[in-house]
Design a protein around this motif. Structure first.
Motif, mmCIF file in Angstrom:
data_model
loop_
_atom_site.group_PDB
_atom_site.id
_atom_site.type_symbol
_atom_site.label_atom_id
_atom_site.label_comp_id
_atom_site.label_asym_id
_atom_site.label_seq_id
_atom_site.Cartn_x
_atom_site.Cartn_y
_atom_site.Cartn_z
ATOM 1 N N LEU A 71 8.293 4.332 10.609
ATOM 2 C CA LEU A 71 7.552 4.639 9.777
ATOM 3 C C LEU A 71 6.000 4.405 9.846
ATOM 4 O O LEU A 71 5.730 3.490 10.482
ATOM 5 N N PRO A 72 5.140 5.074 9.395
ATOM 6 C CA PRO A 72 3.829 4.790 9.434
ATOM 7 C C PRO A 72 3.184 3.620 8.754
ATOM 8 O O PRO A 72 3.673 3.459 7.466
ATOM 9 N N THR A 73 2.478 2.978 9.216
ATOM 10 C CA THR A 73 1.741 1.709 8.388
ATOM 11 C C THR A 73 0.494 2.269 7.425
ATOM 12 O O THR A 73 0.471 3.224 7.614
ATOM 13 N N ALA A 74 0.504 1.194 6.722
ATOM 14 C CA ALA A 74 -0.861 1.730 5.995
ATOM 15 C C ALA A 74 -2.081 1.955 6.545
ATOM 16 O O ALA A 74 -2.945 3.131 6.056
ATOM 17 N N SER A 75 -2.301 1.317 7.631
ATOM 18 C CA SER A 75 -3.359 1.623 8.545
ATOM 19 C C SER A 75 -3.394 2.975 9.239
ATOM 20 O O SER A 75 -4.486 3.838 9.226
ATOM 21 N N SER A 76 -2.223 3.261 9.696
ATOM 22 C CA SER A 76 -2.176 4.627 10.273
ATOM 23 C C SER A 76 -1.996 5.476 9.415
ATOM 24 O O SER A 76 -2.305 6.820 9.897
ATOM 25 N N ALA A 77 -1.331 5.473 8.061
ATOM 26 C CA ALA A 77 -1.236 6.501 7.331
ATOM 27 C C ALA A 77 -2.706 6.998 6.787
ATOM 28 O O ALA A 77 -2.877 7.937 6.335
ATOM 29 N N THR A 78 -3.662 6.189 6.773
ATOM 30 C CA THR A 78 -4.986 6.517 6.214
ATOM 31 C C THR A 78 -6.140 6.685 7.242
ATOM 32 O O THR A 78 -7.165 6.875 7.179
ATOM 33 N N LYS A 79 -5.787 6.746 8.620
ATOM 34 C CA LYS A 79 -6.390 6.784 9.724
ATOM 35 C C LYS A 79 -6.509 8.430 10.180
ATOM 36 O O LYS A 79 -5.383 9.109 10.218
ATOM 37 N N THR A 80 -7.901 9.005 10.338
ATOM 38 C CA THR A 80 -7.757 10.304 10.852
ATOM 39 C C THR A 80 -8.537 10.620 12.008
ATOM 40 O O THR A 80 -9.662 10.094 12.106
ATOM 41 N N PRO A 81 -7.958 11.130 12.909
ATOM 42 C CA PRO A 81 -8.527 11.137 14.255
ATOM 43 C C PRO A 81 -9.407 12.326 14.380
ATOM 44 O O PRO A 81 -9.568 13.369 13.682
ATOM 45 N N LEU A 108 -1.494 10.296 -1.140
ATOM 46 C CA LEU A 108 -0.943 11.295 -0.172
ATOM 47 C C LEU A 108 0.433 10.962 0.224
ATOM 48 O O LEU A 108 0.869 9.616 0.251
ATOM 49 N N CYS A 109 1.252 12.123 0.461
ATOM 50 C CA CYS A 109 2.584 11.905 0.754
ATOM 51 C C CYS A 109 2.468 11.815 2.415
ATOM 52 O O CYS A 109 2.219 12.566 2.989
ATOM 53 N N VAL A 110 2.852 10.703 2.943
ATOM 54 C CA VAL A 110 2.823 10.259 4.421
ATOM 55 C C VAL A 110 4.184 10.514 5.023
ATOM 56 O O VAL A 110 4.061 10.497 6.263
ATOM 57 N N GLU A 111 5.186 10.465 4.397
ATOM 58 C CA GLU A 111 6.501 10.852 4.840
ATOM 59 C C GLU A 111 7.440 11.479 3.814
ATOM 60 O O GLU A 111 7.365 11.022 2.762
ATOM 61 N N ARG A 112 8.374 12.261 4.259
ATOM 62 C CA ARG A 112 9.193 12.924 3.523
ATOM 63 C C ARG A 112 10.412 13.086 4.302
ATOM 64 O O ARG A 112 10.552 13.888 5.509
ATOM 65 N N GLN A 136 0.764 -1.096 -0.008
ATOM 66 C CA GLN A 136 -0.019 0.061 -0.021
ATOM 67 C C GLN A 136 0.854 1.331 -0.087
ATOM 68 O O GLN A 136 0.458 2.363 -0.503
ATOM 69 N N LEU A 137 2.147 1.078 0.574
ATOM 70 C CA LEU A 137 2.858 2.110 0.541
ATOM 71 C C LEU A 137 4.094 2.383 -0.426
ATOM 72 O O LEU A 137 4.462 1.049 -0.591
ATOM 73 N N LEU A 138 4.462 3.423 -1.033
ATOM 74 C CA LEU A 138 5.640 3.418 -2.222
ATOM 75 C C LEU A 138 6.498 4.304 -1.625
ATOM 76 O O LEU A 138 6.152 5.326 -1.453
ATOM 77 N N ALA A 139 7.847 3.975 -1.519
ATOM 78 C CA ALA A 139 8.791 4.853 -1.229
ATOM 79 C C ALA A 139 9.801 5.007 -2.694
ATOM 80 O O ALA A 139 9.844 4.303 -3.470
ATOM 81 N N ALA A 140 10.200 6.242 -2.677
ATOM 82 C CA ALA A 140 11.017 6.829 -3.686
ATOM 83 C C ALA A 140 12.337 7.709 -3.268
ATOM 84 O O ALA A 140 12.149 8.395 -2.368
ATOM 85 N N GLY A 141 13.556 7.371 -3.875
ATOM 86 C CA GLY A 141 14.468 8.104 -3.581
ATOM 87 C C GLY A 141 15.071 8.762 -4.859
ATOM 88 O O GLY A 141 15.069 8.189 -5.929
ATOM 89 N N THR A 147 10.662 10.095 -0.299
ATOM 90 C CA THR A 147 9.115 10.184 -0.167
ATOM 91 C C THR A 147 8.568 8.922 -0.034
ATOM 92 O O THR A 147 8.999 7.933 -0.772
ATOM 93 N N VAL A 148 7.538 8.965 0.788
ATOM 94 C CA VAL A 148 6.786 7.746 0.907
ATOM 95 C C VAL A 148 5.267 8.122 0.689
ATOM 96 O O VAL A 148 4.790 9.057 1.297
ATOM 97 N N TRP A 149 4.386 7.703 -0.356
ATOM 98 C CA TRP A 149 3.242 7.710 -0.811
ATOM 99 C C TRP A 149 2.003 6.778 -0.529
ATOM 100 O O TRP A 149 2.603 5.491 -0.234
ATOM 101 N N ASN A 150 1.142 7.033 -0.054
ATOM 102 C CA ASN A 150 -0.120 5.982 0.048
ATOM 103 C C ASN A 150 -0.406 5.854 -1.313
ATOM 104 O O ASN A 150 -1.058 6.663 -2.023
ATOM 105 N N ALA A 151 -0.257 4.623 -1.833
ATOM 106 C CA ALA A 151 -0.636 4.457 -3.565
ATOM 107 C C ALA A 151 -2.176 4.796 -3.549
ATOM 108 O O ALA A 151 -2.392 5.188 -4.951
ATOM 109 N N GLU A 152 -3.003 4.218 -2.781
ATOM 110 C CA GLU A 152 -4.373 4.554 -2.993
ATOM 111 C C GLU A 152 -4.920 5.946 -2.844
ATOM 112 O O GLU A 152 -5.715 6.430 -3.750
ATOM 113 N N SER A 153 -4.454 6.833 -1.905
ATOM 114 C CA SER A 153 -5.039 7.902 -1.877
ATOM 115 C C SER A 153 -4.052 8.926 -2.274
ATOM 116 O O SER A 153 -4.520 10.215 -2.575
#
Length: 968
Positions: free
Chosen positions: A303-313, A263-267, A243-248, A255-261
């Motif tokens: 690093l955030p997991t796929a579930s934590s990256a898509t969770k909104t409190p 969204l950049c979840v880490e940079r 679910q997450l894709l990292a790029a260098g 950079t780490v994206w959530n492929a579904e949304s």
């Protein structure tokens, strides 16, 4: 919360590297251009296991205890893991292999090569191979379809190809890459990534973006981008969950994206901005290992997991201010840019009017209460990533996943210079401390080696000159990591442990008594960071920013504080050179300061903490003194700089070792510098920055060369030789002023060579009709050489230049006369007042043993030569003029001096040729006798001869006629 970026550590020599994890995640495995595969138990592993697979290793893959590597020997090898035993060769190519990859089950290996071919090999039976042909340039990367049906490959021909493995046919091709002729010249390595588990998407790095292609339909369905990316993406890697894709990138961005949304979840940014060329996810998905083109290994942790990256409190309005802690601010600050950043495009919201309401043109957020009460804002309870008004535009850019919903005010990103990690302290002439066999120091006296393995933990001391002392083998029970060696002693230091304090141990082998060893314990919480041995003294810089001085016999002396943490120290005789951090550097530069102290009987500070010049984005690599006592140092770019005492204690570059290196990853490891002869003694290191301890490395000699302009021309070469000779003779005046006897013959020879170079440059300038340049060169000449320049200019028929040079010769003669008179007065004062002067101690120290280093004897006062005035010779015309002056003035009493000389010249020239020749020779003879009676000459080694001076009112060409330099 953002992830933790661990400090990077050295892994391989400079060049391409690759990284992966084993199946269980217990080991990090890397390979590099040094041909080694290293197995790390963790990032803090100081002694990784090493496997050599060839001259260079370009790629590796690990699956089911099988390690596969692609190297420069045109083969794909397999080793057992973690034992590292060779297990055969899977396949061969006609050129080197560029990339390897396992399939999901570990039964097949795909390999690409620079001979344009891709091979798929069965691991169990390497004779079962399939060859895929169709690329028109070297292959950049390969990756398996997780369902083991297709294979994707990227090539320097600009295409990404999908292959049907069993049929060995091309399914489709996308010409999306920039073409190049070789992997080394490619803008990007284009490491492909196929989504694990579902195998739905193929990630292809294309410039600054990542294109996602759908399996089976092979259509471009989505794009991931990040406006912080300013250089091409080099490598991508999917997380184990898919679910997450990292790029260098080439610019060092991670950079780490959530492929579904999307969204950049880490940079994160590489700490030095180097190119990221290797990426690997830990099987848990919480860590990301990466390597760069400088051979370093890094790790992103937590690093955030796929579930934590898509969770909104949920966030209540009255708790809004609690969200703005330091970590959240940093996460938001790192995620902003121009066109697609959250600051200018909200992660959720309405149309353009809503954008204007939420974020004014100034980039500042409106009042928080109005922001929360906005009727167009989405309710935080119903907000979820991928919902609302994100849109499905592929080129929408990256956005940072909001940790607290869309109602967070975001601030512009900081785009200024980034701080540089401070350089760690080091001992000159030492290799890294994590090596089991290493050089603790290598200097002009000898070599100290350290061994710390299963068999032995010891220190070996070897002297270049065995007459100083025989070799020694010392047991390293205390775990010493620092060492220095002089002609008097060996100084060692160990760090503090939980039970023991940091210790300083000295073996004073030149002592004349029986007790030759002493140990000092440092105060609690204080560790030795650098140490050095001088003439009869020792110094240690500690972690408390304190420098402690000791005698070589163990007596504590002065102690003083340093302005910053020490980086390195060096000593020579009574001189101490200290380099420390004077502040925080930015954009890769180090901010270092330097102090130079004289620790003789008259202690003083010569350099007071001035900045130490370094090359751009370089660090200090070596620090020391020349054999003659001039401070010098080398930076990581290979530039050697030396102190110029005659120019206000500035630093002059005298050599660039990188110009002599054959390869980009080759270096020279400096061990000593000599000014006479002009030599830089260093060890060539192929593919590394430092040499191995065994076999004993050979020392090479590099010449000095100042980086002057146009050194390929004759003029530039002579200028470089002259100023290099001038710089390297400064040590004569320093040693003389310090009270040491110098080599007069060598100094005279050096000065003679300088004057010869000036005369050659003078002659070249005359040929080019650069008379003003000739005068500039004459200013640098001695009085005797200016006389030669006068004659050369006269015979070259450059009358104006000859006249100016003659005036300069007179000025230099007068200056010489004044200096001699001053010296004579000083001699007379010394005869009347003879104070007792103390000779400086010889460099051998108080031990009584003769020093085997540079011979610097105490300077004995030299007898001063008696000075007398130089009476310039008279010419025949001048005597004739003096004798006939009264008769000329009697005929014309109103004549001025100029008219008298003109009338005299006319009368002298009106004489017949025979009469003038006879009488002229008589007058010349009379003038010679008169001059010899009036003149008193000095005793000089080489007496100078000036041409007869001319009267200021007589034209030069007339005097040249009289002197016989030119015809009438």
């Amino acid at each position: 919360m953002p992830c933790e970026r661990k400090p990077m550590r050295y892994g391989h020599s400079e060049g391409h590297t690759d990284v992966t994890f084993d199946d269980a995640g217990k080991f990090i495995v890397t390979c590099g251009s040094d041909g080694d595969v290293r197995i790390w138990e963790s990032l803090d592993d100081d002694d990784p296991r090493s496997i050599n697979v060839g001259e260079k290793a370009y790629s590796l893959a690990l699956k089911k205890r099988k390690l596969v590597t692609a190297g420069s020997n045109n083969t794909v090898q397999i080793h057992t893991f973690p034992e590292g035993d060779p297990d055969g060769i899977l396949t061969r190519f006609t050129t080197h292999a560029t990339h390897v990859a396992f399939n999901h089950s570990g039964s097949r290996v795909a390999a690409g090569s620079s001979d344009f071919m891709v091979k798929v090999v069965e691991v169990a039976d390497s004779s079962q191979q399939k060859t895929l042909r169709g690329h028109d340039a070297p292959v950049l990367s390969v990756t398996f379809d997780p369902k083991d049906e297709f294979l994707a490959s990227a090539s320097c021909d600009g295409s990404v190809v999908i292959w049907k493995i069993d049929e060995q046919t091309k399914v489709t091709s996308w010409p999306v890459l920039q073409k190049s002729n070789d992997v080394s010249t490619a803008k990007s390595l284009c490491r492909l990534g196929w989504q694990p588990k579902t195998a739905k998407l193929l990630a292809v790095p294309v410039g600054l973006k990542v294109h996602l292609y759908e399996r089976d339909s092979w259509e471009h369905v989505s794009t991931l981008s990040d406006d912080m990316m300013t250089q091409p993406i080099n490598v991508v890697a999917w997380s184990p969950c898919g679910q997450l894709l990292a790029a260098g990138s080439v610019g060092g961005f991670l950079t780490v994206w959530n492929a579904e949304s999307k969204l950049c979840v880490e940079r994160q940014k590489h700490e030095k901005g180097y190119t990221v060329c290797g990426l690997a996810w830990h099987p848990s998905g919480r860590q990301l290992a990466y390597t760069d083109t400088q051979g370093s290994l890094g790790l992103l942790d937590d690093l955030p997991t796929a579930s934590s990256a898509t969770k909104t409190p949920k966030v209540a309005a009255n708790d809004y201010d609690d969200l703005f802690d330091e970590d959240d601010d940093r996460a938001m600050d790192e995620g902003l840019s121009d066109t697609h950043s959250p600051a200018k495009r909200p992660v959720a919201g309405g149309d353009d009017d809503d954008d204007d309401d939420l974020m004014p043109a100034t980039g500042r957020v409106k009042n928080r209460s109005s922001f929360l009460d906005d009727e167009n804002s989405l309710d935080t309870v119903s907000l979820a990533l991928g919902q609302g008004k994100y849109g499905d535009d592929d080129d929408a850019g990256s956005t940072v996943a909001p940790p607290t919903g869309p109602s967070l005010p975001l601030r512009p990103a900081y785009e200024g210079p980034l701080p540089t990690l401070p350089q760690k302290p080091f001992q000159p002439g030492s290799t890294p401390a994590h090596l089991t066999h290493r050089f603790m120091t290598w200097n002009s006296v000898g070599v100290v080696r350290g061994y710390n393995d299963d068999q032995d933990n010891a220190v070996d001391v070897e002297f270049h000159d065995t007459a100083v002392h025989h070799a020694m083998h010392l047991t390293n029970a205390l775990g010493h990591t620092l060492a220095d060696l002089s002609q008097e002693a060996v100084l060692l230091a160990c760090p503090a442990t939980d039970e023991l304090a940091s210790k300083l141990q000295c073996l004073h082998f030149s002592s004349w008594d029986a007790n030759k060893e002493w140990i000092v314990d440092l105060p609690a919480g204080e560790d030795v960071r650098a140490l050095v041995l001088g003439q009869g003294w020792a110094a240690a810089a500690t972690s408390a920013r304190t420098l402690r001085l000791f005698t070589v016999g163990g007596v504590q002396k002065e102690i003083f504080s340093l302005p910053g943490h020490v980086v390195s120290m060096a000593a020579h005789g009574e001189q101490l050179l200290v380099v420390y951090h004077r502040g925080t550097g930015f954009d890769g530069d180090q901010a270092l300061g330097v102090q130079l102290l004289q620790l003789g009987r008259r202690k003083r500070q010569v350099i007071h903490g001035e900045p130490l010049p370094l090359s751009c984005k370089a660090h200090l690599a070596w620090l020391g003194f020349t054999a003659e006592g001039t401070p010098c140092y080398v930076d990581s770019e290979g530039v050697v700089r030396m102190l110029n005492r005659s120019l206000g204690n500035t630093w002059t570059p005298v050599c660039n070792t990188r110009e002599t290196c054959k390869g980009k990853s080759d270096h020279f490891w400096v061990v000593a510098v000599h000014e006479n002869p002009q030599q830089l003694r260093c060890i060539p290191c192929k593919g590394s920055r430092y040499p191995p301890t065994l076999p004993r490395p050979a020392v090479a000699i590099l010449p000095f060369k100042l980086p002057l302009c146009q050194t390929t021309t004759e003029k530039g070469q002579m200028e470089e030789q002259y100023w290099r000779s001038t710089l390297l003779q400064n040590h004569y005046s320093f040693l003389s002023s310090s009270g040491y006897e110098i080599d007069d013959e060598g100094q005279n020879q050096n000065q003679k060579e300088q004057q010869e170079l000036l005369m050659k440059m003078f002659a070249l300038s005359c040929k080019l009709e650069r008379e003003f340049r000739c005068m500039e060169l004459a200013e640098l000449m001695t009085q005797s050489v200016v006389t030669l320049a006068v004659r050369y200019a006269s015979r070259s028929r450059r009358m104006n230049l000859a006249q100016r040079l003659n005036e300069l010769a007179m000025e230099k003669a007068n200056q010489l006369q004044e200096e001699q008179e001053q010296e004579e007065e000083e001699v007379q004062e010394e005869e009347h007042h003879t104070p007792r002067s103390r000779r400086p101690a010889p460099l051998g120290g108080p031990s009584g043993k003769q020093s085997k280093g540079p011979v610097l004897k105490p300077l004995a006062p030299k007898p001063k030569t008696k000075v007398s005035l130089i009476q310039r010779p008279w010419t025949g015309f001048q005597l004739w003029l003096e004798e006939n002056r009264k008769s000329i003035l009697a005929d014309s009493p109103d004549l001025q001096e100029t008219d008298v000389i003109k009338a005299a010249m006319g009368s002298f020239r009106s004489l017949s040729a025979e009469d003038r020749l006879v009488r002229g020779s008589d007058w010349d003879e009379i003038a010679g006798d008169r001059t010899s009676n009036l003149s008193v000459t000095r005793e000089l080694a080489k007496p100078t001869e000036l041409p007869p001076p001319f009267h200021p009112y007589i034209p030069l060409h007339r005097l040249l006629l009289i002197w016989g330099f030119i015809d009438k």
